[in-house]
Design a protein around this motif. Structure first.
Motif, PDB file in Angstrom:
ATOM      1  N   ASP A 195       0.847  -1.124  -0.118  1.00  0.00           N
ATOM      2  CA  ASP A 195      -0.008   0.029   0.027  1.00  0.00           C
ATOM      3  C   ASP A 195       0.737   1.082  -0.175  1.00  0.00           C
ATOM      4  OD1 ASP A 195      -2.256  -1.582   0.006  1.00  0.00           O
ATOM      5  OD2 ASP A 195      -2.781  -1.300   2.167  1.00  0.00           O
ATOM      6  N   ALA A 196       1.993   1.240   0.676  1.00  0.00           N
ATOM      7  CA  ALA A 196       2.990   2.262   0.610  1.00  0.00           C
ATOM      8  C   ALA A 196       3.635   2.497  -0.650  1.00  0.00           C
ATOM      9  CB  ALA A 196       3.929   2.186   1.763  1.00  0.00           C
ATOM     10  N   GLY A 197       3.375   1.686  -1.589  1.00  0.00           N
ATOM     11  CA  GLY A 197       3.844   1.894  -3.039  1.00  0.00           C
ATOM     12  C   GLY A 197       5.076   0.870  -3.445  1.00  0.00           C
ATOM     13  N   MET A 198       5.259  -0.148  -2.842  1.00  0.00           N
ATOM     14  CA  MET A 198       6.464  -1.194  -3.009  1.00  0.00           C
ATOM     15  C   MET A 198       6.011  -2.060  -3.911  1.00  0.00           C
ATOM     16  SD  MET A 198       8.555  -1.669   0.685  1.00  0.00           S
ATOM     17  CE  MET A 198       9.126  -0.329   1.571  1.00  0.00           C
ATOM     18  N   GLU A 199       6.813  -2.393  -4.857  1.00  0.00           N
ATOM     19  CA  GLU A 199       6.417  -3.774  -5.650  1.00  0.00           C
ATOM     20  C   GLU A 199       6.623  -4.641  -4.969  1.00  0.00           C
ATOM     21  OE1 GLU A 199       5.105  -3.339  -8.630  1.00  0.00           O
ATOM     22  OE2 GLU A 199       5.246  -1.210  -8.779  1.00  0.00           O
ATOM     23  N   THR A 200       5.985  -5.826  -5.316  1.00  0.00           N
ATOM     24  CA  THR A 200       6.164  -7.344  -4.526  1.00  0.00           C
ATOM     25  C   THR A 200       7.731  -7.694  -4.762  1.00  0.00           C
ATOM     26  OG1 THR A 200       5.310  -8.339  -6.566  1.00  0.00           O
ATOM     27  CG2 THR A 200       3.717  -7.879  -4.671  1.00  0.00           C
ATOM     28  N   ALA A 201       8.197  -7.417  -6.029  1.00  0.00           N
ATOM     29  CA  ALA A 201       9.794  -8.006  -6.155  1.00  0.00           C
ATOM     30  C   ALA A 201      10.746  -7.211  -5.116  1.00  0.00           C
ATOM     31  CB  ALA A 201      10.050  -7.863  -7.722  1.00  0.00           C
ATOM     32  N   ASP A 202      10.233  -6.128  -4.625  1.00  0.00           N
ATOM     33  CA  ASP A 202      11.036  -5.331  -3.826  1.00  0.00           C
ATOM     34  C   ASP A 202      10.977  -5.640  -2.290  1.00  0.00           C
ATOM     35  OD1 ASP A 202      12.054  -3.574  -5.789  1.00  0.00           O
ATOM     36  OD2 ASP A 202      10.462  -2.167  -5.421  1.00  0.00           O
ATOM     37  N   ILE A 203      10.378  -6.858  -1.871  1.00  0.00           N
ATOM     38  CA  ILE A 203       9.994  -7.373  -0.575  1.00  0.00           C
ATOM     39  C   ILE A 203      10.427  -8.673  -0.611  1.00  0.00           C
ATOM     40  CG2 ILE A 203       8.458  -7.849   0.966  1.00  0.00           C
ATOM     41  CD1 ILE A 203       6.368  -5.710  -0.346  1.00  0.00           C
ATOM     42  N   ALA A 204      11.127  -9.052   0.391  1.00  0.00           N
ATOM     43  CA  ALA A 204      11.513 -10.585   0.648  1.00  0.00           C
ATOM     44  C   ALA A 204      11.302 -10.861   2.059  1.00  0.00           C
ATOM     45  CB  ALA A 204      13.297 -10.360   0.399  1.00  0.00           C
ATOM     46  N   ILE A 205      11.029 -12.162   2.111  1.00  0.00           N
ATOM     47  CA  ILE A 205      10.610 -13.005   3.374  1.00  0.00           C
ATOM     48  C   ILE A 205      11.494 -13.996   3.560  1.00  0.00           C
ATOM     49  CG2 ILE A 205       8.804 -14.152   4.744  1.00  0.00           C
ATOM     50  CD1 ILE A 205       6.760 -12.944   2.969  1.00  0.00           C
ATOM     51  N   CYS A 206      12.460 -14.261   4.564  1.00  0.00           N
ATOM     52  CA  CYS A 206      13.214 -15.178   4.684  1.00  0.00           C
ATOM     53  C   CYS A 206      13.011 -15.801   6.256  1.00  0.00           C
ATOM     54  CB  CYS A 206      14.698 -14.647   4.610  1.00  0.00           C
ATOM     55  SG  CYS A 206      15.139 -13.775   6.065  1.00  0.00           S
ATOM     56  N   SER A 207      13.630 -17.170   6.572  1.00  0.00           N
ATOM     57  CA  SER A 207      13.663 -17.506   7.714  1.00  0.00           C
ATOM     58  C   SER A 207      14.729 -18.526   7.656  1.00  0.00           C
ATOM     59  CB  SER A 207      12.328 -18.542   7.878  1.00  0.00           C
ATOM     60  OG  SER A 207      12.089 -19.729   7.136  1.00  0.00           O
ATOM     61  N   ARG A 208      15.205 -19.313   8.853  1.00  0.00           N
ATOM     62  CA  ARG A 208      16.355 -20.093   8.834  1.00  0.00           C
ATOM     63  C   ARG A 208      16.291 -21.133   8.030  1.00  0.00           C
ATOM     64  NH1 ARG A 208      20.673 -21.201  12.431  1.00  0.00           N
ATOM     65  NH2 ARG A 208      22.083 -22.413  11.374  1.00  0.00           N
ATOM     66  N   PHE A 209      15.118 -22.012   7.806  1.00  0.00           N
ATOM     67  CA  PHE A 209      14.730 -22.948   6.896  1.00  0.00           C
ATOM     68  C   PHE A 209      13.443 -22.614   5.880  1.00  0.00           C
ATOM     69  CE2 PHE A 209      16.821 -24.702  10.875  1.00  0.00           C
ATOM     70  CZ  PHE A 209      17.996 -24.913  10.076  1.00  0.00           C
ATOM     71  N   ARG A 210      13.248 -23.394   4.948  1.00  0.00           N
ATOM     72  CA  ARG A 210      12.129 -23.023   3.886  1.00  0.00           C
ATOM     73  C   ARG A 210      11.264 -23.763   4.578  1.00  0.00           C
ATOM     74  NH1 ARG A 210       9.754 -25.519  -0.170  1.00  0.00           N
ATOM     75  NH2 ARG A 210      11.225 -27.289   0.086  1.00  0.00           N
ATOM     76  N   MET A 211      11.137 -24.996   5.191  1.00  0.00           N
ATOM     77  CA  MET A 211      10.138 -25.728   5.629  1.00  0.00           C
ATOM     78  C   MET A 211      10.109 -25.571   7.035  1.00  0.00           C
ATOM     79  SD  MET A 211      10.004 -29.070   3.057  1.00  0.00           S
ATOM     80  CE  MET A 211       8.460 -29.850   3.937  1.00  0.00           C
ATOM     81  N   PRO A 212       8.846 -25.450   7.829  1.00  0.00           N
ATOM     82  CA  PRO A 212       7.669 -25.318   6.842  1.00  0.00           C
ATOM     83  C   PRO A 212       7.342 -23.782   7.028  1.00  0.00           C
ATOM     84  CG  PRO A 212       7.270 -25.906   9.198  1.00  0.00           C
ATOM     85  CD  PRO A 212       8.631 -25.883   9.251  1.00  0.00           C
ATOM     86  N   LEU A 213       8.018 -22.985   7.790  1.00  0.00           N
ATOM     87  CA  LEU A 213       7.570 -21.402   7.846  1.00  0.00           C
ATOM     88  C   LEU A 213       7.494 -20.840   6.492  1.00  0.00           C
ATOM     89  CD1 LEU A 213       6.565 -20.001  10.301  1.00  0.00           C
ATOM     90  CD2 LEU A 213       9.099 -19.163  10.390  1.00  0.00           C
ATOM     91  N   LEU A 214       8.238 -20.782   5.533  1.00  0.00           N
ATOM     92  CA  LEU A 214       8.236 -20.306   4.369  1.00  0.00           C
ATOM     93  C   LEU A 214       7.025 -20.862   3.527  1.00  0.00           C
ATOM     94  CD1 LEU A 214      11.811 -19.432   3.037  1.00  0.00           C
ATOM     95  CD2 LEU A 214      10.212 -17.885   4.123  1.00  0.00           C
ATOM     96  N   ASP A 215       6.912 -22.030   3.478  1.00  0.00           N
ATOM     97  CA  ASP A 215       5.675 -22.827   2.719  1.00  0.00           C
ATOM     98  C   ASP A 215       4.368 -22.376   3.329  1.00  0.00           C
ATOM     99  OD1 ASP A 215       7.619 -24.099   1.206  1.00  0.00           O
ATOM    100  OD2 ASP A 215       7.405 -25.985   2.236  1.00  0.00           O
ATOM    101  N   LYS A 216       4.393 -22.096   4.654  1.00  0.00           N
ATOM    102  CA  LYS A 216       3.033 -21.630   5.231  1.00  0.00           C
ATOM    103  C   LYS A 216       3.065 -20.066   4.848  1.00  0.00           C
ATOM    104  CE  LYS A 216       2.982 -24.726   9.134  1.00  0.00           C
ATOM    105  NZ  LYS A 216       3.145 -24.992  10.692  1.00  0.00           N
ATOM    106  N   ALA A 217       4.111 -19.496   4.952  1.00  0.00           N
ATOM    107  CA  ALA A 217       3.846 -17.886   4.441  1.00  0.00           C
ATOM    108  C   ALA A 217       3.398 -17.888   2.939  1.00  0.00           C
ATOM    109  CB  ALA A 217       5.418 -17.337   4.711  1.00  0.00           C
ATOM    110  N   ALA A 218       4.134 -18.700   1.940  1.00  0.00           N
ATOM    111  CA  ALA A 218       3.728 -18.617   0.845  1.00  0.00           C
ATOM    112  C   ALA A 218       2.141 -18.903   0.626  1.00  0.00           C
ATOM    113  CB  ALA A 218       4.526 -19.394   0.031  1.00  0.00           C
TER     114      ALA A 218
END
Length: 734
Positions: A604-627
């Motif tokens: 909403d503040a004008g950022m493109e989705t490609a300008d945003i990153a989400i990271c965690s220590r491991f891909r599973m399960p947290l990143l999969d749930k975030a996706a």
């Protein structure tokens, strides 16, 4: 014909303008360049208007559309009509905002650096008055407050003047008593002056600041006859201003705002990147965001231009980083086919395997970490050894391979730096371990397998044994050097002959996220007298930087040369923004819900989705749930390891390790829990090896530090349940 220059902020803000406005900028600037200075002053359809009651009488506005105007700094009044003069496009903003901005800005030439600087004179005066109000003596019947020591009491007015601090700024800073006040007021000061004041407040001496700031920025050539000091300042400030020489260059520049680093090198970066000639290996260190990779890319350009026909190897640690270097190098070299042909971009491991294939006509099968651990686990069990398989893996990697140990006699007498478990020299224990190592060699050689590190050692042996064949490059440029193993360094030392400009090395020990610590001198790379440090962060805001640096507070970090410890003292940002959003949650579901709301807020503040990153220590399960949660909210996401191009939409999802070398406008770090940072299964038990235990803990601290410092403007850190011990002290300060 007049000259036209663009400020860095104007360049970077261009991408946020709507297409009709951008088209208007192109048309106005094309017409601008067609006119002479007298025609411009005669206002030939451009509506170049002087701003009444402006702090700087040279300020103008120029028509872009009916609603948008450009803010322009005109040449000095004494510029003759027959001379070109340089007009500086400062910004493109709505009509009323343009006049308001033009009215309050004052441009000047720094008396020490001779660089162009700008300030909002009204704001600085208001800040000074607000501090003076605080200084007003209390009424006679009230107890006076304690007198606080001045922040810059130990620096004389003469020294301030020598460092380029002018009267208006000096009047304000003489009232400061705390570093936090400088951080608040500093962004309103001219940039060179703010940097000087930051260094002084951190304890650097006047002479040290003079060498770091003034000497590196002051142009070597004096003002030419007929050239105004303003003209000289514009061309002498390449980190904030770019002079445009053609319409095509202008169009290309404005359509590529995201690669401002290609042009706007800071003076300290340019001095290193374009140093005419170093007499041997060079080491460039600096914290995250200081532009080490940018310097490395520009060094490649310099080497190609200085040494026609020479070949350059540009190398790094991971495939993703190598791909990024390849893409950015094309931008720096303007897709020049001849120069690109003379550069090979690759990881060290890929180069090593290619060397083995070329000179031994063999193709080794490479072992991953888990498969390698299984072999050691089986050997430990078969030989009934008292050490863990983790201990054996580290002993082999960090002692045997690191020191090229090939015999039991050599191992029995070897030093074991970085290893805390006591193994006496000439002991039965070392003999037992060497028996396991010989067993490991026999098993891996029988099936033709080896680790990547072992492959680098084998390639180094081949290269040193066949110098006439193996040496393929005249120069090697290394990025992210802190994570390289001694075997990898020996291979790099072997593929380029020793001599001037042979090795150019960039890295940051504070971003060491793999189990490798190397003394460059121990592998034949001597950088004494040729070490350079970058201290200014150009990526993250000071708020993000300060919070992230707190993760490493109190952790001693060895430097790359092997001669001592590295420090972030003097590491700072000139950018400011909102503080990081740091929140704990009762459940993982609540953490994911908060994440989605945060991403929506950023969008909403004008950022493109490609300008945003989400990271965690491991891909599973947290990143999969975030996706999944993002998808349910209508937000596209893509995995970083799928290597989406810069034009592919979608929030980037990555593990903390995969964030290395990347940057985004906003970053959310999930799952910063007590179980993930540090990650117990990857930590050597203290009772097994205290030194290795401490090293493993530090490695995980650095990993979290790296993840957080990928953010440019906004950082969100979250967890559910108990938080990581790395951030507990930071929470207490909030």
């Amino acid at each position: 014909m007049p000259h036209l220059a663009l400020t860095k902020s104007c360049w970077q803000n261009f991408e946020q303008l709507e297409k009709p406005v951008r088209n208007g900028v192109h048309k106005a600037m094309d017409k601008f360049r067609e006119l002479t200075v007298p025609q411009l002053h005669a206002d030939k359809g451009l509506h170049l208007e002087q701003v009444k009651n402006a702090a700087d009488p040279r300020m103008r506005t120029i028509r872009i559309t009916d609603f948008w105007r450009g803010v322009v700094l005109a040449p000095d009044p004494d510029t003759k009509d027959g001379q070109a003069g340089t007009f500086l496009l400062v910004d493109v903003v709505p009509h009323d905002e343009a006049y308001a901005k033009a009215k309050k800005l004052l441009f000047s030439v720094n008396s020490a650096t001779l660089g162009l600087e700008v300030r909002d004179v009204t704001v600085i005066d208001q800040l000074t008055k607000s501090m003076e109000i605080i200084e007003t003596p209390p009424a006679p019947d009230r107890t006076p407050p304690p007198v606080l020591p001045r922040l810059f009491a130990g620096v004389s007015d003469n020294d301030m003047q020598r460092l380029g601090v002018d009267e208006q700024v000096l009047q304000a800073v003489r009232l400061l008593t705390e570093h936090s006040q400088l951080s608040t007021f500093g962004p309103f000061f001219p940039e060179d002056q703010y940097e000087v004041l930051q260094l002084l407040s951190l304890g650097f001496s006047v002479d040290e600041v003079y060498q770091q700031v003034i000497v590196t920025r002051r142009p070597s050539e004096p003002v030419k006859p007929g050239e105004s000091s303003l003209e000289k300042a514009i061309v002498s400030t390449p980190n904030r201003v770019r002079v445009i020489t053609s319409s095509d260059e202008l169009r290309q520049a404005l359509e590529q705002p995201l690669i401002a680093w290609k042009t706007f090198l800071h003076a300290s970066q340019r001095k290193v990147a374009y140093h005419p000639r170093f007499n041997g290996p060079v080491q460039v260190s600096g914290g995250p965001g200081t532009g080490k990779t940018v310097v490395a890319l520009h060094r490649v350009k310099h080497l190609l231009d200085r040494y026609p026909g020479h070949r350059v190897l540009l190398t790094t640690y991971t495939n993703a980083l190598a791909d990024s270097l390849q893409e950015n190098l094309r931008l720096v070299l303007d897709d020049d086919a001849e120069r690109l042909e003379r550069v090979h971009v690759s990881t060290v491991n890929r180069m090593a395997v290619a060397q083995i294939r070329k000179l031994k006509n063999a193709s080794p099968s490479l072992l991953g970490d888990e498969d390698d651990r299984k072999i050691w686990r089986r050997i430990r069990k078969d030989l009934d050894l008292p050490w863990s398989d983790q201990f054996l893996v580290q002993e082999y990697r960090n002692v045997v391979l690191a020191q090229q140990i090939r015999t039991l006699d050599a191992y029995q007498t070897a030093d074991r730096p970085g290893r805390g478990a006591g193994l006496r020299r000439q002991s039965a224990q070392r003999e037992q371990i060497w028996g396991a190592i010989e067993r490991y060699h026999a098993e891996t050689e029988a099936v033709g397998t080896m680790t990547h590190t072992a492959a680098c050692q084998a390639a180094a042996d081949i290269a040193f044994g066949h110098p006439g064949i193996a040496v393929q490059y005249d120069h090697v440029v290394v990025d992210e050097a802190q994570d390289l193993h001694p075997a990898q360094w020996r291979f790099l030392r072997a593929v380029a002959p020793e001599g001037p400009d042979d090795l150019f090395i960039t890295g940051d020990p504070h971003q060491r996220i793999y189990d490798s610590q190397t003394s460059l001198s121990a592998v034949g790379i001597k950088v004494t007298g040729r070490s350079r440090r970058l201290r200014i962060n150009y990526r993250s805001t000071e708020e993000i930087l300060t919070w992230s640096t707190g993760i490493l507070t109190g952790a001693p970090i060895s430097d790359m040369s092997g001669n001592g410890h590295d420090s972030l003292t003097g590491y700072r940002s000139l950018l400011h923004g909102a503080p990081p959003v740091v929140t704990g949650h009762g459940t993982e579901a609540a953490e994911i819900d908060a994440l989605v709301k945060q991403v929506l807020t950023w969008c909403d503040a004008g950022m493109e989705t490609a300008d945003i990153a989400i990271c965690s220590r491991f891909r599973m399960p947290l990143l999969d749930k975030a996706a999944k949660a993002l998808a349910d909210a209508g937000i596209k996401s893509v995995k970083v390891d799928s290597r989406p191009g810069p034009g592919v939409p979608g929030v980037r999802l990555a593990t903390a390790h995969a964030m290395k070398g990347l940057e985004f406008r906003a970053v959310a770090v999930l799952g910063v829990t007590a179980k993930s940072f540090p990650f117990a299964p990857g930590i050597t038990a203290a009772d097994v090896d205290q030194v290795q235990h401490d090293s493993d803990i530090l490695r995980d601290r650095c990993l979290l530090f790296v993840a957080c410092t990928r953010a440019r403007e906004a950082l969100a850190v979250s967890w559910s349940g108990p938080e990581s011990s790395f951030i507990t002290p930071l929470l207490r300060k909030q």
